[in-house]
Design a protein around this motif. Structure first.
Motif, PDB file in Angstrom:
ATOM      1  N   ASN A  53      -2.631   6.221  11.822  1.00 41.24           N
ATOM      2  CA  ASN A  53      -3.886   6.578  12.486  1.00 41.24           C
ATOM      3  C   ASN A  53      -5.002   5.678  11.962  1.00 41.24           C
ATOM      4  OD1 ASN A  53      -2.872   9.101  13.886  1.00 41.24           O
ATOM      5  ND2 ASN A  53      -2.395   9.602  11.746  1.00 41.24           N
ATOM      6  N   LYS A  89      -7.491   2.837   1.035  1.00 37.68           N
ATOM      7  CA  LYS A  89      -7.139   2.743   2.444  1.00 37.68           C
ATOM      8  C   LYS A  89      -6.719   1.314   2.773  1.00 37.68           C
ATOM      9  CE  LYS A  89     -10.515   6.193   4.103  1.00 37.68           C
ATOM     10  NZ  LYS A  89     -11.682   6.385   5.005  1.00 37.68           N
ATOM     11  N   TYR A  96       0.860  -1.192   0.000  1.00 35.27           N
ATOM     12  CA  TYR A  96       0.000   0.000   0.000  1.00 35.27           C
ATOM     13  C   TYR A  96       0.892   1.236   0.000  1.00 35.27           C
ATOM     14  CZ  TYR A  96      -3.113   3.633   1.831  1.00 35.27           C
ATOM     15  OH  TYR A  96      -3.805   4.801   2.001  1.00 35.27           O
ATOM     16  N   ASP A  97       0.516   2.243  -0.785  1.00 36.12           N
ATOM     17  CA  ASP A  97       1.249   3.493  -0.852  1.00 36.12           C
ATOM     18  C   ASP A  97       2.727   3.246  -1.198  1.00 36.12           C
ATOM     19  OD1 ASP A  97       1.611   6.253  -0.718  1.00 36.12           O
ATOM     20  OD2 ASP A  97       2.114   6.207   1.425  1.00 36.12           O
ATOM     21  N   TRP A 121       3.663  -3.314   4.107  1.00 42.93           N
ATOM     22  CA  TRP A 121       3.208  -3.083   5.475  1.00 42.93           C
ATOM     23  C   TRP A 121       3.096  -4.419   6.213  1.00 42.93           C
ATOM     24  CZ3 TRP A 121       2.360   1.830   7.440  1.00 42.93           C
ATOM     25  CH2 TRP A 121       2.411   2.869   6.495  1.00 42.93           C
ATOM     26  N   SER A 180      -7.243   2.796   7.671  1.00 49.10           N
ATOM     27  CA  SER A 180      -6.235   3.834   7.819  1.00 49.10           C
ATOM     28  C   SER A 180      -5.774   4.291   6.445  1.00 49.10           C
ATOM     29  CB  SER A 180      -5.031   3.306   8.607  1.00 49.10           C
ATOM     30  OG  SER A 180      -3.993   4.260   8.652  1.00 49.10           O
ATOM     31  N   SER A 181      -5.544   5.568   6.315  1.00 48.77           N
ATOM     32  CA  SER A 181      -5.021   6.117   5.065  1.00 48.77           C
ATOM     33  C   SER A 181      -3.517   6.340   5.130  1.00 48.77           C
ATOM     34  CB  SER A 181      -5.715   7.445   4.730  1.00 48.77           C
ATOM     35  OG  SER A 181      -5.529   8.382   5.776  1.00 48.77           O
ATOM     36  N   ASP A 182      -2.909   6.127   6.311  1.00 48.16           N
ATOM     37  CA  ASP A 182      -1.466   6.327   6.438  1.00 48.16           C
ATOM     38  C   ASP A 182      -0.760   5.211   7.200  1.00 48.16           C
ATOM     39  OD1 ASP A 182      -2.261   6.794   9.045  1.00 48.16           O
ATOM     40  OD2 ASP A 182      -1.775   8.929   9.024  1.00 48.16           O
TER      41      ASP A 182
END
Length: 347
Positions: A197, A175, A122-123, A127, A192-194
């Motif tokens: 949080n 997300k 992700y991003d 993760w 979560s988008s980051d």
């Protein structure tokens, strides 16, 4: 690079994960089938012919199981679980492969050894979320990496995330979503988008369970199977927002209740492979697929093995469905670990 000097035959007993948060892993051989989804009367109409190719029986990683895997930056990555170098303990090993079958040891000891964790892209990062360590302690750290060598812990246990293990993580609506067994006998869903949080989407998604599989398919999240205490499930739950969940009613026969299986989106289908219903004599090596999550077909051709397969990993990779490692329970009551990697194509 790690090497294996002799052929490794590793047999150990599989333990089933207790749902009680203050208990370590224990084996329950009395799991019973959940009959909440009856099988239909209409037989499946679509059939496929599968070609099974053994890419390797065992490479540098040796036999391995209970790891988490992802495809990232042109490589296949494996994190944690148990392998030839750690057995009978869990590992913190990170391995990579440029072709899915030949493996290089990248690093270890960047985080605690673990199983029941997830590895998700992700991003433009990998993760690593949650899991259990060798003592059965729930791990609340979340790490990310952009190279597989350096791992950064971005957050630790919080009242919301509550150290997930044997959960599922998916990317949906831009997300990260963590779907995990919760409290008050219900599954909880967080987003979560980051990666730092987290928001609680719901704490009452559906009845409690763990060791299920989740996929994103046709603009929805689906949760498939799982177990809770002495029951296993073949239920399929669907959500288009992560908040409201509905039980899917199949139109056809469906796979038996199970956990420790894989669910993978490949070739516009969702594939269910392996798993176990309860004791070892209910371990599966069947292949089921669906193009709409309501009509299911069981592959009825020759199978690659007569042994069941659990705690393996599956990826859609190089235009084929790949199966990596796992445990293969046998008639003796043991669960030998395998290093076999297979690719599966449709003829």
């Amino acid at each position: 690079m790690k090497t294996i000097g002799t052929f490794l035959l590793i047999t150990f007993t599989l333990f089933v994960i207790s749902c009680d948060k203050d208990e370590s892993i224990s084996m329950d051989t009395n799991l019973t089938k959940d009959t909440s989804i009856p099988k239909g009367d209409d037989p499946p109409t679509e059939q496929v012919s599968l070609i099974f190719t053994v890419q390797t029986n065992e490479d540098q990683m040796g036999p391995f199981a209970r790891n988490a895997m992802a495809e990232y930056n042109g490589k296949v990555w494996s994190v944690g679980g148990v392998n030839a170098y750690s057995t009978p303990n869990l590992s913190s090993d990170v391995w990579s492969s440029e072709n899915g079958k030949n493996w290089i040891s990248v690093t270890n000891d960047k985080f605690s050894e673990r199983e029941g964790h997830t590895l998700t892209v992700y991003d433009n990062k990998m993760w690593l979320i949650g899991g259990l360590d060798n003592s059965g302690t729930h791990l609340g750290e979340i790490y990310f990496s952009t190279d597989g060598v350096n791992w950064t812990m971005v957050t630790t246990i919080s009242p919301t995330l509550a150290a997930p293990a044997f959960h599922s993580t998916v990317v949906f609506n831009n997300k990260l979503y963590v779907i995990r067994d919760g409290f008050d006998d219900h599954v909880i869903v967080l987003s979560s988008s980051d990666g730092i949080n987290w928001n609680l989407e719901t704490d009452r998604a559906f009845s409690n369970r763990e060791d299920f599989e989740a996929v994103v398919f046709e603009n929805a999240i689906y949760v498939i199977g799982g177990k809770h205490v002495d029951s296993s499930f073949n239920e399929i739950w669907k959500s288009t927002d992560g908040i409201e969940w509905n039980l899917v009613t199949p139109n056809t026969d469906i796979f038996s209740p199970r956990y420790a299986h894989t669910a993978t989106v490949h070739n516009n289908k969702v594939w269910i492979v392996g798993g176990v219903t309860g004791p070892y004599d209910e371990t599966h090596i069947d292949f089921w697929f669906s193009e709409n999550m309501e009509d299911w077909t069981e592959y009825d051709g020759p199978l690659p093995t007569t042994e069941g397969l659990i705690h393996h990993t599956a990826l859609s990779y190089n235009e084929e469905l790949w199966l990596f490692g796992g445990l293969q329970p046998d008639a003796s009551g043991g669960a030998p670990i395998t290093g076999e990697i297979r690719s599966i194509s449709e003829d």
